[in-house]
Design an enzyme around this catalytic site. Structure first.
Site, PDB file in Angstrom:
ATOM      1  N   GLU A 322       0.946  -1.201  -0.203  1.00 43.38           N
ATOM      2  CA  GLU A 322      -0.085   0.006  -0.157  1.00 43.38           C
ATOM      3  C   GLU A 322       0.852   1.267   0.088  1.00 43.38           C
ATOM      4  O   GLU A 322       0.584   2.464  -0.591  1.00 43.38           O
ATOM      5  CB  GLU A 322      -0.880   0.025   1.231  1.00 43.38           C
ATOM      6  CG  GLU A 322      -2.081   0.954   1.159  1.00 43.38           C
ATOM      7  CD  GLU A 322      -3.252   0.746   2.110  1.00 43.38           C
ATOM      8  OE1 GLU A 322      -2.836   0.878   3.187  1.00 43.38           O
ATOM      9  OE2 GLU A 322      -4.506   0.691   1.729  1.00 43.38           O
ATOM     10  N   HIS A 351       6.919 -27.314   2.064  1.00 43.47           N
ATOM     11  CA  HIS A 351       6.322 -28.371   1.456  1.00 43.47           C
ATOM     12  C   HIS A 351       4.996 -27.743   0.589  1.00 43.47           C
ATOM     13  O   HIS A 351       4.176 -28.427   0.351  1.00 43.47           O
ATOM     14  CB  HIS A 351       5.756 -29.218   2.777  1.00 43.47           C
ATOM     15  CG  HIS A 351       6.980 -29.811   3.345  1.00 43.47           C
ATOM     16  ND1 HIS A 351       7.188 -31.347   3.142  1.00 43.47           N
ATOM     17  CD2 HIS A 351       7.755 -29.280   4.418  1.00 43.47           C
ATOM     18  CE1 HIS A 351       8.359 -31.422   3.942  1.00 43.47           C
ATOM     19  NE2 HIS A 351       8.550 -30.518   4.527  1.00 43.47           N
ATOM     20  N   LYS A 455     -13.752   2.089  -4.530  1.00 40.60           N
ATOM     21  CA  LYS A 455     -15.025   2.533  -3.503  1.00 40.60           C
ATOM     22  C   LYS A 455     -15.919   3.298  -4.384  1.00 40.60           C
ATOM     23  O   LYS A 455     -17.164   2.985  -4.037  1.00 40.60           O
ATOM     24  CB  LYS A 455     -14.512   3.293  -2.369  1.00 40.60           C
ATOM     25  CG  LYS A 455     -13.788   2.743  -1.401  1.00 40.60           C
ATOM     26  CD  LYS A 455     -13.423   3.513  -0.155  1.00 40.60           C
ATOM     27  CE  LYS A 455     -12.225   3.038   0.684  1.00 40.60           C
ATOM     28  NZ  LYS A 455     -11.765   4.278   1.699  1.00 40.60           N
TER      29      LYS A 455
END
Lengths: 524, 524
Positions: A322, A351, A455
């Site tokens: 960010e 793994h 937004k």
């Protein structure tokens, strides 16, 4: 490179802060001779910018704000006595409040002690508390933390079910700097309803952490919540963990906030020095620059070999991406900066995806985090003379070697233990590295303009939903008909319609073999 | 592109499997006209390879093995009656065992019902059960799951503390295909000790899932464990979630294993069709190819907008990266393939790193996962006419739009709900996409040769540790002296020494200002 040369290089590029047991090894990054000299002008500029920032400059020019998270652990550096007082008063306030909650002086209605903390927050208002709670939590914690960090109603229901009857002794901490974050507001409204459903008085359980005068601040004041703690415009969400945002949950959990701040201050002091080779934060920043050619060309893979640090990469994902992920530089040029961050923990990830790191696309550099102490108490041998911690260490060193031999670069950070002090040092280290790197590549690390577009588009979707919903009637209509009626993009209308059909009991979807013959209606 | 053209493109590239409510939208991937035609020969080859694999070909040539995870949900496709019988018998065995545990027929010593499941496993033996347990778990689960998935002794202690007195009613499921995975072995040995410390008989709590004749199988047989379930060499760890590895924990938790298998089989049936545009798995594979130019040039960011799917990206990180991250192609050419995978959940991640996705380095493509149903029960309005789920949907659509407008490509998968059937479809979809993509780029998706280098190097570290430890004496010695005594790389010796000093109470580190004057000794 031969073993002898590697040993020389290791001795040359192994930085130690012996006073608190921190080391950083950059010897397995293959930067060329002369790299530091070449970077010197940029580094000097970054040190200057950081000095100005810490002295109270408007280091976030787009928003016209100071950037003061370093003051949170060293209030005497704050540029004004008012700011210093606010920081110190809030610290005391947090400690006193937590003590009163623990002693039962502040208790749930009916006098029962609070036992649970429900934190409602997202992004910078959740990732810090979540990381700390997981890294430092034990079964001996004073209170148990829970989080609402999204606007997923099923996610809310799940946490309410987990809390169940303990909701009656839950303290709710609603965290939103702006006080207007929709996910957090929804979490708050749904929590209030969950309290109401159980005949509980929400306001008597609620605490706000927010900017003075914000929407949330007003709600908390009017409804008479238990307490309000401040957030300041000179602290960004992603660097707010040492304000009340992080300190309050931490104190309620019973963790050592003082040691946390002291650790951060200790790392700050060491990484304030304007000498790149003695400055761990600048070394990180320079290595990021080297690895990705100053353009984010390589992903940052974070591999802490310790279960307690599994959320560190998630925390850094926000802090780094960010801050650094920006379109424009400070001169307004389009640069599309950034560094992608991912990772979980070693040796577990060996793994999972270390196969690719070792053999596959070489689009990353690794950062190992070693925690030298294996466990509290006596060592336990899983085979003669060997402990689980020896294996953990062996896997870390073995993977570092294997990556290096495969031509993959890595750095290694080493800390003695995972405790409040050390977690403070790690956070401070990366906060400062991010700030310095931003200066190296000439961007503003302290705003997030790209978040707005999503937004705004979301708000448009909600407005469209209302329009589409009211256009529906008993007569089945096609997507195109409804889009024409709403004067809207048919694709957007279609997504609204399928969402409504799945969630609004009155909306019907009559499916067909193709979108064109699909029809939607509503029971009136 | 105009809204009208986008709507046309959406209708053209929106795939629906209406029978189980699945959709895949690739319209916002900017592949050019003619892409599918150009890829046709590669796609045809991939379909052929998959057909051969499912028929029992040696699809993992390096290890000379068949690759049979698709048979696990459709045993009638298994190439021999023996394999079919084994699959079906194991399924029945798992169901019968779980039922006996739930009914108390199989109980802890003393007759108390088992209440907890402690899964000991790592990588492919943990990520599947962890994802499923989190995605489908409720407070009504029959048993609560815990995991030891590393060799971190502090991590072990933490889980033991969390289990505390319930260890007496914990069933321990040790999962290791090879039976020789060190982390899992250490977890088992430490668990055994934890039981012993509390006066409990470990063998009476223990179950093994492992290959016949493996080390673990022998231990379980000799010690008389409660039960052993098989693993087969034709199932790889990262695709083992539909064998006993995943089914046993799931059944113990009380989840619907039959629906899980049915969901996977349903997706298999749809994605077995050799028609790229009708095959969701091939569409994914082709989009990965397009995005990264068949070389992993772009990271895969996975954004499920649903809390329950937060571990899906971690699961896929292994499935994709361990399968695709390969140095050599099937003809032995060095190709360094792979696709980096990361992500958590939306809209939470919008408040973390979506800033970078929107504005920063364009080195990724996004995959949104929409879950159409918001919650069970009645909708709850957080404001007039709008629910939390509407916001969640708004944020997904808004972010997709914002990314697209910023030139970033994305795909969107949509499922009706998170349940056992749907999770089965998602896993099958990605298993098959990975297999098909591997064929498109001509690699073996079913081995993991790169993991060995790290393990070997780790073994060398442990051997060196023993050597160094026995070279230590009361007389303080330098790193160089000890390295000479052990005839070893001084850097490796140094790391062993600092590790020993932090963990072995008898080893002393006498620090100095530089490595060269540092000394180490041991109390004899």
């Amino acid at each position: 490179m031969s073993t002898t040369l590697l040993w020389d290089r290791f001795r040359q590029y192994f930085l130690r802060y012996s006073d608190f047991g921190f080391t950083l090894d950059i010897s397995r990054m293959r930067f060329p001779d002369g790299f530091f000299e070449a970077m010197q002008p940029k580094a000097a500029h970054a040190f200057d910018a950081m000095r100005a920032l810490e002295a109270g400059a408007i280091a976030n020019p787009d928003e016209g704000r100071m950037v003061g998270h370093y003051w949170l652990r060293t209030p005497e550096l704050a540029p004004t006595p008012e700011i210093r007082n606010e920081i110190e008063a809030t610290r005391e306030d947090v400690a006193a409040f937590a003590a009163a909650v623990h002693s039962g002086k502040i208790a749930a209605p009916g006098g029962k002690a609070f036992t649970q903390v429900l934190v409602v927050g997202i992004g910078g208002s959740a990732l810090g508390p979540q990381f700390i709670a997981d890294a430092l939590g034990t079964t001996g914690d004073r209170m148990k933390l829970h989080f609402l960090d999204n606007t997923d109603p099923d996610g809310f229901d799940r946490v309410f079910a987990e809390l169940s009857d303990t909701l009656a002794t839950a303290l709710v901490v609603v965290i939103s700097k702006s006080g207007g974050t929709k996910e957090t507001r929804n979490g708050m409204v749904e929590t209030e309803a969950a309290f109401r459903d159980r005949g509980l008085d929400f306001a008597k359980h609620a605490v706000a952490v927010t900017g003075a005068g914000s929407e949330l601040d007003k709600v908390a004041t009017e409804a008479g919540w238990l307490k309000r703690f401040p957030m300041w415009d000179w602290v960004g969400g992603r660097t707010s963990v040492m304000s009340a945002v992080g300190l309050l949950p931490m104190a309620l959990q019973g963790l050592d906030t003082a040691a946390f701040l002291t650790g951060a201050a200790a790392m700050d002091a060491r990484t304030r020095v304007a000498d790149a080779k003695a400055n761990a934060a600048m070394l990180l920043a320079l290595m990021w620059y080297y690895a990705g050619d100053g353009k984010g060309g390589k992903d940052m893979v974070l591999l802490p070999y310790k279960d307690r640090l599994v959320l560190f990469s998630k925390y850094l994902q926000q802090l780094v991406m960010e801050s650094i992920g920006k379109k424009l530089d400070l001169d307004g040029n389009v640069v599309e900066q950034g560094i992608a961050v991912y990772g979980n923990k070693g040796s577990t990830d060996q793994h999972a995806y270390v196969q690719q790191l070792r053999d596959g696309v070489p689009n990353f550099f690794a950062t190992f985090v070693e925690v030298r102490k294996g466990r509290d108490g006596e060592p336990f041998a899983v085979e003669p003379g060997i402990t689980s911690a020896d294996y953990l260490q062996g896997f870390l060193r073995g993977t570092r070697t294997a990556l290096y031999e495969g031509g993959r670069d890595s750095m290694t950070i080493s800390i003695p233990d995972v405790n409040a002090f050390q977690v403070g040092t790690l956070i401070a280290l990366y906060e400062r590295a991010v700030g310095l790197y931003a200066s190296l590549v000439n961007i503003n690390a302290y705003h997030q303009p790209g978040v707005e577009a999503g937004k705004k588009a979301a708000t448009a979707v909600l407005a469209l939903q209302k329009k589409v919903r009211s256009s529906l009637s008993a007569e089945p209509k096609s997507v195109q008909e409804l889009a024409a009626a709403c004067e809207a993009d048919p694709e957007a209308v279609y997504h609204v319609l399928t969402h409504l059909a799945a969630n609004d009991p009155k909306v019907r979807q009559i499916s067909g073999a193709s979108l064109d013959i699909e029809r939607f209606s509503a029971i009136v």
